[in-house]
Write an enzyme that holds these catalytic residues in place. Structure first.
Site, PDB file in Angstrom:
ATOM      1  CG  HIS A   1      20.366  25.175  21.824  1.00 25.01           C
ATOM      2  ND1 HIS A   1      18.982  25.104  21.783  1.00 25.01           N
ATOM      3  CD2 HIS A   1      20.654  26.303  22.522  1.00 25.01           C
ATOM      4  CE1 HIS A   1      18.472  26.135  22.429  1.00 25.01           C
ATOM      5  NE2 HIS A   1      19.459  26.880  22.882  1.00 25.01           N
TER       6      HIS A   1
ATOM      7  CG  HIS B   1       9.174  29.073  27.030  1.00 23.76           C
ATOM      8  ND1 HIS B   1       7.926  29.636  27.310  1.00 23.76           N
ATOM      9  CD2 HIS B   1       9.166  27.843  27.604  1.00 23.76           C
ATOM     10  CE1 HIS B   1       7.220  28.773  28.031  1.00 23.76           C
ATOM     11  NE2 HIS B   1       7.944  27.696  28.218  1.00 23.76           N
TER      12      HIS B   1
ATOM     13  CB  SER C   1      15.205  22.899  22.376  1.00 28.34           C
ATOM     14  OG  SER C   1      15.940  24.008  22.823  1.00 28.34           O
TER      15      SER C   1
ATOM     16  CG  HIS D   1      20.350  48.836  46.944  1.00 26.90           C
ATOM     17  ND1 HIS D   1      21.301  49.269  47.813  1.00 26.90           N
ATOM     18  CD2 HIS D   1      19.162  49.322  47.390  1.00 26.90           C
ATOM     19  CE1 HIS D   1      20.725  49.977  48.780  1.00 26.90           C
ATOM     20  NE2 HIS D   1      19.425  50.028  48.540  1.00 26.90           N
TER      21      HIS D   1
ATOM     22  CG  ASN E   1      10.672  29.526  37.105  1.00 29.43           C
ATOM     23  OD1 ASN E   1       9.572  29.890  36.704  1.00 29.43           O
ATOM     24  ND2 ASN E   1      11.573  30.392  37.563  1.00 29.43           N
TER      25      ASN E   1
ATOM     26  CG  ASN F   1      15.401  33.030  24.433  1.00 29.69           C
ATOM     27  OD1 ASN F   1      14.528  33.849  24.147  1.00 29.69           O
ATOM     28  ND2 ASN F   1      16.356  32.697  23.581  1.00 29.69           N
TER      29      ASN F   1
ATOM     30  CE1 TYR G   1       3.992  19.744  27.054  1.00 34.08           C
ATOM     31  CE2 TYR G   1       2.479  21.601  27.193  1.00 34.08           C
ATOM     32  CZ  TYR G   1       2.952  20.401  27.682  1.00 34.08           C
ATOM     33  OH  TYR G   1       2.363  19.843  28.792  1.00 34.08           O
TER      34      TYR G   1
ATOM     35  NE  ARG H   1       7.425  27.822  33.695  1.00 37.31           N
ATOM     36  CZ  ARG H   1       7.351  26.900  34.642  1.00 37.31           C
ATOM     37  NH1 ARG H   1       7.173  25.635  34.312  1.00 37.31           N
ATOM     38  NH2 ARG H   1       7.454  27.232  35.913  1.00 37.31           N
TER      39      ARG H   1
END
Length: 518
Positions: free
Chosen positions: A437, A402, A433, A114, A392, A398, A410, A395
């Site tokens: 970017h 991350h 980040s 599927h 989420n 990528n 962090y 996280r």
């Protein structure tokens, strides 16, 4: 007295027997209904028990996998020959990223017919784009024309890109490695460890700024590279910076916490392990990774074909869906109505370009290098499409980037602040980040237009705290996708408008004719 065989006696016996039969039938029907109810209840109970057992087994297996995978820093022999157990945070790599042999999510999903059909649908759309381009060219010019002028323009000056990449690669391979090796050989014998570390760090940082900071920017600007070639140089610049930092960050604690025995050299990673790290698809350095036993060459050839397919797919999306909207024949200013329509017209090509970038890079490109290098951990992304929160999504979109931001941004921020400023740590990671970017897009397109920065650093932060992990309803998955659609439409619309404004309208404010290439 009536005889036993009289008609009245026989009639009473028949009536009694008939009533017994009816009551027996009723009892049987009641028992059948009870049996059906019990069967239904047992089936429901069976499903619940199986779900609970499956969840518990899954948790146990995940825990067993994590606990049984050896960390990068094994128990190191101390100077007296005894085995020491790392206790400080800098040594506890079991709290860091654990690499294990696992396939990519899409490779597993493509085993399902599927899901594979959805992949086939995208291939069919690519064929439709191809046929429509041929048909339009034949109608307009009276002949079959299939010119990929946009691709040739975007990837121009590849010779300049090649020698610039070789210089960045040679520097990243040799200078950080031998600088750390020299520092490590002197660290335990030097009178001032802090002075040695500061001087080495400052000197290496200055060289990094010159070679991996100014040099790529100089190449991009000086040689006027086209967009795709610009992105290759800038993205490789960012990758080399992140890789070299990870090598230094992981190697320094190893040298500092493991003094060599008398007459021995300090333990230091080999150059071959660092060379392998520069090419393998991860930004977290380890001396060794889980490896596959062989290379599946059929998988390699198929993946290369999918990468080229994605390139042509992106070309058709831009040529058929973007260029006709943003390169009109008359140079008229945008009204509010045309602006809103342009944003909504950009949603379809925007989301298609997002999916193409994800599939081409995070799946195909990384899996290609992983297969060639027999790198077994293919968890480059997770099922971000099922996210019900932007927390989420960030996280799982990528995982490679991350992990780097989490462990070196962090978590190190929390360690320096003694775990007091979690919100500040998260915001700092978002800002860094967003800046990176925007830097990549600005250098790639050749102009500064902070659309990505505003969406990432402003709306992204707001969504991260509002649409968090507490949102589990499928409705929030719809909201997440709707936000992605609108965000991609806004980016494609504004960047395309600015591109044509930069190429067709000089600083004097007088518009010229459209650029011939695009």
């Amino acid at each position: 007295m009536r005889s036993v065989g009289s008609p009245s006696v026989v009639t009473r016996r028949n009536v009694k027997a008939h009533s017994n039969q009816i009551s027996g039938v009723n009892d049987n029907s009641v028992q059948e209904e009870d049996l059906k109810l019990w069967q239904k209840h047992a089936q429901e109970l069976k499903v619940k028990v199986l779900e609970q057992v499956q969840d518990q087994l899954s948790d146990l297996l995940d825990k067993a996998l994590i606990e049984n995978v050896p960390p990068f820093y094994q128990k190191q022999p101390a100077a007296n020959g005894t085995t020491t157990h790392p206790s400080s945070r800098s040594q506890r790599m079991d709290d860091g990223k654990v690499f294990m042999a696992r396939p990519s999510v899409l490779d597993e999903l493509f085993e399902i017919s599927h899901i594979r059909t959805i992949y086939h649908m995208f291939i069919a759309v690519l064929l439709i784009f191809f046929l429509s381009t041929l048909t339009v060219d034949y109608i307009d010019q009276g002949r079959l024309v299939l010119e990929f002028d946009l691709l040739f323009y975007a990837f121009g000056n590849l010779g300049t890109v090649t020698w610039a990449w070789i210089i960045m690669f040679a520097y990243t391979l040799l200078v950080p490695y031998y600088a750390m090796r020299l520092w490590g050989s002197l660290y335990h014998t030097f009178p001032s460890k802090l002075g040695l570390s500061l001087s080495t760090g400052l000197l290496l940082s200055a060289v990094q700024i010159c070679v991996l900071g100014q040099f790529p920017v100089h190449v991009v600007v000086q040689y006027q590279l086209p967009p795709a070639s610009r992105f290759i140089v800038i993205l490789e610049q960012i990758r080399f910076v992140m890789k070299s930092y990870s090598f230094i960050r992981e190697t320094a604690p190893l040298v500092m916490n493991n003094p060599p025995k008398e007459g021995e050299n300090p333990r230091f990673p080999t150059l071959s392990s660092y060379l392998y790290f520069l090419f393998c698809p991860t930004l977290i350095y380890r001396e060794s990774y889980p490896r596959n036993s062989h290379i599946r060459w059929n998988y390699v050839f198929v993946t290369v074909g999918m990468i080229f397919g994605c390139l042509f797919y992106g070309y058709f999306v831009l040529v058929r869906l973007c260029v006709p909207v943003f390169r009109p024949e008359t140079n008229q200013p945008f009204t509010k109505r045309s602006m809103v329509l342009a944003v909504f017209n950009s949603i379809l090509p925007g989301i298609m370009l997002l999916l193409l970038c994800f599939f081409a890079f995070l799946h195909c490109w990384l899996n290609l290098f992983a297969e060639l290098l027999q790198f077994a951990d293919r968890m480059f992304y997770k099922d971000w499409w099922n996210s019900t929160s932007f927390t989420n999504y960030y996280r799982t979109w990528n995982v490679v980037v991350h992990d780097w931001l989490f462990y070196y941004g962090y978590r190190d921020f929390l360690w320096l602040s003694k775990r007091k400023f979690r919100t500040a740590a998260m915001l700092s990671v978002f800002i860094v980040s967003a800046i990176v970017h925007e830097y990549a897009l600005s250098m790639g397109f050749g102009f500064f237009y902070p659309v990505m920065f505003c969406l990432f650093a402003v709306f992204g932060v707001v969504f991260n705290f509002t649409l968090n992990d507490k949102r589990q309803s499928p409705v929030f998955n719809v909201i997440m996708w709707a936000c992605l659609f609108v965000g991609q439409g806004v980016q494609v619309c504004l960047y395309c408008q600015e591109w044509y404004a930069q190429t067709r309208c000089p600083r004097t404010g007088v518009c010229t004719q459209p650029a011939p290439r695009l």
